[in-house]
Enzyme design. Structure first.
Site, PDB file in Angstrom:
ATOM      1  N   LYS A   1      -8.562  -4.286  -6.645  1.00 10.14           N
ATOM      2  CA  LYS A   1      -7.334  -5.064  -6.857  1.00 10.14           C
ATOM      3  C   LYS A   1      -7.046  -5.950  -5.646  1.00 10.14           C
ATOM      4  CE  LYS A   1      -3.030  -4.233  -6.006  1.00 10.14           C
ATOM      5  NZ  LYS A   1      -2.589  -5.568  -5.620  1.00 10.14           N
TER       6      LYS A   1
ATOM      7  N   THR B   1       2.118   0.099   3.914  1.00  9.77           N
ATOM      8  CA  THR B   1       1.442   0.382   2.646  1.00  9.77           C
ATOM      9  C   THR B   1       0.398   1.479   2.833  1.00  9.77           C
ATOM     10  OG1 THR B   1       1.776  -1.909   2.000  1.00  9.77           O
ATOM     11  CG2 THR B   1       0.169  -0.672   0.730  1.00  9.77           C
ATOM     12  N   GLY B   2      -0.295   1.450   3.964  1.00  8.15           N
ATOM     13  CA  GLY B   2      -1.312   2.470   4.228  1.00  8.15           C
ATOM     14  C   GLY B   2      -0.733   3.872   4.182  1.00  8.15           C
TER      15      GLY B   2
ATOM     16  N   GLU C   1       3.552  -6.603  14.983  1.00  6.11           N
ATOM     17  CA  GLU C   1       2.449  -7.487  14.575  1.00  6.11           C
ATOM     18  C   GLU C   1       3.047  -8.743  13.943  1.00  6.11           C
ATOM     19  OE1 GLU C   1       0.219  -6.343  11.063  1.00  6.11           O
ATOM     20  OE2 GLU C   1      -1.609  -7.137  11.944  1.00  6.11           O
TER      21      GLU C   1
ATOM     22  N   GLY D   1      -4.616  -3.406   4.554  1.00  8.23           N
ATOM     23  CA  GLY D   1      -3.287  -4.000   4.462  1.00  8.23           C
ATOM     24  C   GLY D   1      -2.405  -3.509   5.587  1.00  8.23           C
ATOM     25  N   SER D   2      -1.124  -3.468   5.337  1.00  8.78           N
ATOM     26  CA  SER D   2      -0.172  -3.131   6.397  1.00  8.78           C
ATOM     27  C   SER D   2      -0.090  -1.614   6.615  1.00  8.78           C
ATOM     28  CB  SER D   2       1.209  -3.656   6.018  1.00  8.78           C
ATOM     29  OG  SER D   2       1.625  -3.058   4.817  1.00  8.78           O
TER      30      SER D   2
ATOM     31  N   CYS E   1      -6.358  -9.258  11.088  1.00  9.74           N
ATOM     32  CA  CYS E   1      -5.895  -7.968  11.588  1.00  9.74           C
ATOM     33  C   CYS E   1      -6.229  -7.792  13.056  1.00  9.74           C
ATOM     34  CB  CYS E   1      -6.511  -6.849  10.760  1.00  9.74           C
ATOM     35  SG  CYS E   1      -8.299  -6.979  10.641  1.00  9.74           S
TER      36      CYS E   1
ATOM     37  N   GLU F   1      -7.787   0.432   6.482  1.00  8.17           N
ATOM     38  CA  GLU F   1      -7.884  -0.566   7.556  1.00  8.17           C
ATOM     39  C   GLU F   1      -6.527  -1.241   7.621  1.00  8.17           C
ATOM     40  OE1 GLU F   1     -10.137  -0.875   9.631  1.00  8.17           O
ATOM     41  OE2 GLU F   1     -11.995  -0.176   8.739  1.00  8.17           O
TER      42      GLU F   1
HETATM   43  P1  NAD Z   1       0.176  -5.206   2.199  1.00  4.80           P
HETATM   44  O1  NAD Z   1       0.107  -3.860   2.779  1.00  4.80           O
HETATM   45  O2  NAD Z   1       1.495  -5.763   1.831  1.00  4.80           O
HETATM   46  O3  NAD Z   1      -0.699  -5.312   0.868  1.00  4.80           O
HETATM   47  C1  NAD Z   1      -2.076  -4.973   0.853  1.00  4.80           C
HETATM   48  C2  NAD Z   1      -2.471  -4.615  -0.556  1.00  4.80           C
HETATM   49  O4  NAD Z   1      -1.828  -3.388  -0.918  1.00  4.80           O
HETATM   50  C3  NAD Z   1      -2.069  -5.624  -1.625  1.00  4.80           C
HETATM   51  O5  NAD Z   1      -3.108  -5.717  -2.575  1.00  4.80           O
HETATM   52  C4  NAD Z   1      -0.833  -4.994  -2.249  1.00  4.80           C
HETATM   53  O6  NAD Z   1      -0.600  -5.414  -3.579  1.00  4.80           O
HETATM   54  C5  NAD Z   1      -1.186  -3.524  -2.187  1.00  4.80           C
HETATM   55  N1  NAD Z   1      -0.046  -2.606  -2.227  1.00  4.80           N
HETATM   56  C6  NAD Z   1       1.247  -2.837  -1.902  1.00  4.80           C
HETATM   57  N2  NAD Z   1       1.989  -1.720  -2.047  1.00  4.80           N
HETATM   58  C7  NAD Z   1       1.149  -0.744  -2.463  1.00  4.80           C
HETATM   59  C8  NAD Z   1       1.300   0.646  -2.743  1.00  4.80           C
HETATM   60  N3  NAD Z   1       2.478   1.254  -2.639  1.00  4.80           N
HETATM   61  N4  NAD Z   1       0.212   1.343  -3.110  1.00  4.80           N
HETATM   62  C9  NAD Z   1      -1.005   0.750  -3.178  1.00  4.80           C
HETATM   63  N5  NAD Z   1      -1.208  -0.566  -2.934  1.00  4.80           N
HETATM   64  C10 NAD Z   1      -0.148  -1.303  -2.577  1.00  4.80           C
HETATM   65  O7  NAD Z   1      -0.579  -6.118   3.248  1.00  4.80           O
HETATM   66  P2  NAD Z   1      -0.703  -7.708   3.254  1.00  4.80           P
HETATM   67  O8  NAD Z   1       0.638  -8.244   3.636  1.00  4.80           O
HETATM   68  O9  NAD Z   1      -1.378  -8.166   2.008  1.00  4.80           O
HETATM   69  O10 NAD Z   1      -1.751  -7.939   4.446  1.00  4.80           O
HETATM   70  C11 NAD Z   1      -1.387  -8.068   5.783  1.00  4.80           C
HETATM   71  C12 NAD Z   1      -1.622  -6.777   6.542  1.00  4.80           C
HETATM   72  O11 NAD Z   1      -2.973  -6.360   6.380  1.00  4.80           O
HETATM   73  C13 NAD Z   1      -1.435  -6.936   8.038  1.00  4.80           C
HETATM   74  O12 NAD Z   1      -0.736  -5.831   8.552  1.00  4.80           O
HETATM   75  C14 NAD Z   1      -2.847  -6.934   8.582  1.00  4.80           C
HETATM   76  O13 NAD Z   1      -2.982  -6.549   9.914  1.00  4.80           O
HETATM   77  C15 NAD Z   1      -3.529  -6.006   7.647  1.00  4.80           C
HETATM   78  N6  NAD Z   1      -4.977  -6.210   7.662  1.00  4.80           N
HETATM   79  C16 NAD Z   1      -5.788  -5.248   8.215  1.00  4.80           C
HETATM   80  C17 NAD Z   1      -7.158  -5.436   8.284  1.00  4.80           C
HETATM   81  C18 NAD Z   1      -8.081  -4.411   8.890  1.00  4.80           C
HETATM   82  O14 NAD Z   1      -9.264  -4.451   8.623  1.00  4.80           O
HETATM   83  N7  NAD Z   1      -7.593  -3.487   9.699  1.00  4.80           N
HETATM   84  C19 NAD Z   1      -7.714  -6.601   7.777  1.00  4.80           C
HETATM   85  C20 NAD Z   1      -6.870  -7.555   7.233  1.00  4.80           C
HETATM   86  C21 NAD Z   1      -5.499  -7.340   7.169  1.00  4.80           C
END
Ligand code: NAD
Length: 480
Positions: free
Chosen positions: A174, A229-230, A378, A225-226, A281, A247
């Site tokens: 997704k 969310t993680g 961040e 992601g963030s 990230c 990640e």
């Molecule tokens: P986000 O956490 O808002 O969303 C990431 C994904 O998670 C999206 O597909 C979103 O729809 C999904 N999501 C949202 N809520 C969820 C839930 N409750 N359960 C499961 N999935 C859910 O992140 P973003 O704003 O899309 O991306 C930016 C963040 O990602 C920044 O913090 C950045 O540092 C991080 N990031 C990390 C890496 C890495 O490799 N460490 C790489 C790129 C981005």
């Protein structure tokens, strides 16, 4: 400029069959603020079907030889390469990055396929006695749920689907609702190469991601992601003891030592901080510069920022595009305004750009008060704080403060001294006189709240396997 003549409308493809959905998600081009595409807003029933198809396909996919799976992944790479222009154009439209960088992102997918295809997963003999040998075998886990963010949609998807599929798993993937189009197109492009159900791209909002983590079929969730969310993903996956690879965010520090050659490093620091408009990230998110070089560095970075061409990623000569969405532009603006209100000096930039879309000036912020959010949070955007220090212990302490621990770097002419400082930094990757150098063969993961597990390299491939230890007696000649 590559204007889209007609609205692009992507359909869901589940088990090799396209299906209509009533709900649609509108996708904006952040350079114009206009909707340029829509994707399906998948329902929970669609998700059930996608996971059922993945579960049905998995044993057959795992039963193929590793060489067979490698050959198919390489076919996938060739297909994507043929469609580089189309995929890059979709990436620029949905994410905003300049077209050359979008082409580079498609290249990342190809590099990941090429490099990870070189690894084998042969059994390893881990003990041998006169009576027996003990083998460690790596088996697929089963069905994997993968969730990606909006900054590098195809590149980060490839960090997941390439190793997962090579190891014999199937995947439901997704993308972010902000940037689902190129990934959905990838799903279409590979649908006649991979058997149905092996890789399904499903599009929907955050709640669909949450449903994936709670679904009974996947045995592992891999998410980028963030941190926020993680944490939710980890809790949901934990209830059913699903494995996770996370990640998450980073607030990467770069420490500049007093012997650094400012003229040499300033452009490299700038590139590592403003890549993808700061939306990486492991971009440099804050610089700690020694008092001896502080003013020179701030001036050099401010000069580079001032001459950086910002614009629509389809236009020639543009180095930085818009922020990928309105909320992110507003966040960067809020953090810079807050720093300025608290006494910081904006050495370059500091304002949104007055045009359609979500543009913000490349910004260098100096003389921050301690504890300013632009230092501790961040920012994920084109605003770089440069913080003065007088003793290296103070820089190390501030660099290690907080919950992030993704990457970190130290810059100086005496590389042994710089390496000694790098050894004190709490991060999954540390660099000396570099930052942001990533490769498919190097494991990448965060310390502290920046992640769980690693992606890439042989270790990353192993995260898509479960271990089976097999004891085999050695039959001596003449015995039964
Ligand atoms: P986000 O956490 O808002 O969303 C990431 C994904 O998670 C999206 O597909 C979103 O729809 C999904 N999501 C949202 N809520 C969820 C839930 N409750 N359960 C499961 N999935 C859910 O992140 P973003 O704003 O899309 O991306 C930016 C963040 O990602 C920044 O913090 C950045 O540092 C991080 N990031 C990390 C890496 C890495 O490799 N460490 C790489 C790129 C981005």
């Amino acid at each position: 400029m590559d204007a889209v003549a007609e609205l692009i409308e992507m359909t869901l493809v589940i088990n090799g069959v396209a299906r209509e959905t009533r709900g649609r998600i509108e996708v904006e081009d952040p350079a114009t603020g206009q909707v340029f595409a829509t994707v399906a807003d998948a329902t929970l029933a669609d998700l059930d079907d996608a996971f059922a198809a993945a579960a049905a396909a998995q044993p057959g996919w795992a039963a193929r030889s590793h060489a067979d799976r490698v050959a198919m992944l390489r076919d996938v790479g060739r297909r994507l390469e043929e469609h580089t222009d189309e995929l890059a154009s979709l990436l620029t439209h949905e994410q905003g990055k300049p077209l050359a960088n979008a082409r580079g992102e498609v290249g990342t997918v190809l590099r990941w396929i090429a490099a990870l295809s070189e690894y084998d997963l042969e059994p390893e003999v881990i003990e041998r006695t006169e009576e027996k040998i003990v083998e460690l075998r790596r088996e697929p886990i089963g069905v994997i749920a993968a969730i990606t963010p909006w900054n590098v949609p195809l590149g980060l998807a490839s960090w997941k689907f390439v190793p997962a599929l090579l190891a014999g798993n199937t995947m439901v993937l997704k993308p972010s609702p902000f940037t689902p189009v190129a990934t959905a197109r990838l799903g279409e492009l590979v649908a006649d190469i991979l058997p149905p159900g092996v890789l399904t791209v499903i599009t929907g909002g955050d709640e669909l991601g949450a449903a994936m983590t709670q679904h009974p079929i996947p045995r592992k969730v891999t998410m980028t992601g963030s941190v926020e969310t993680g944490r939710k993903v980890s809790v949901a996956a934990g209830r059913e003891l699903k494995r996770v690879t996370l990640e998450l965010g980073g607030n990467d520090p770069a420490i500049v030592l007093p012997d650094a050659d400012v003229a040499d490093i300033a452009p490299r620091l700038f590139t590592a901080a403003f890549a993808n408009n700061g939306q990486v990230c492991t971009a440099i998110k804050r610089i700690y510069a020694h008092d001896d070089v502080y003013e020179e560095l701030v001036a050099a970075l401010a000069a580079i920022a001032a001459e950086t061409v910002v614009g629509n990623g389809f236009d020639d000569g543009v180095r930085l595009g818009p922020l990928a969405n309105e909320a992110q532009r507003d966040r960067v603006e809020m953090l810079v305004d807050d720093a300025a209100r608290n006494g910081a000096r904006v050495a370059s930039g500091g304002r949104r750009i007055d045009r359609d879309g979500y543009f913000y000036e490349p910004t260098i912020v100096a003389d921050l008060s301690s504890g300013t959010e632009l230092e501790t949070q961040e920012q994920f955007g084109p605003a770089l704080p440069v913080i003065r220090y007088r003793h290296v212990d103070e820089a190390v302490e501030r660099a290690n403060a907080g919950d992030y621990g993704l990457g970190a770097s130290v810059w100086g002419t005496d590389t042994d001294a710089a390496a000694a400082v790098a050894g004190r930094l709490e991060a999954g990757t540390v660099w000396v006189n570099a930052h942001l150098a990533l490769s498919p063969t190097l494991p990448f993961g965060g310390h502290k709240h920046s992640g769980l597990g690693v992606e890439n390299g042989r270790l990353g491939l192993h995260e898509y396997t479960r271990v089976r230890v097999v004891h085999l007696p050695i039959t001596k000649p003449g015995t039964v």
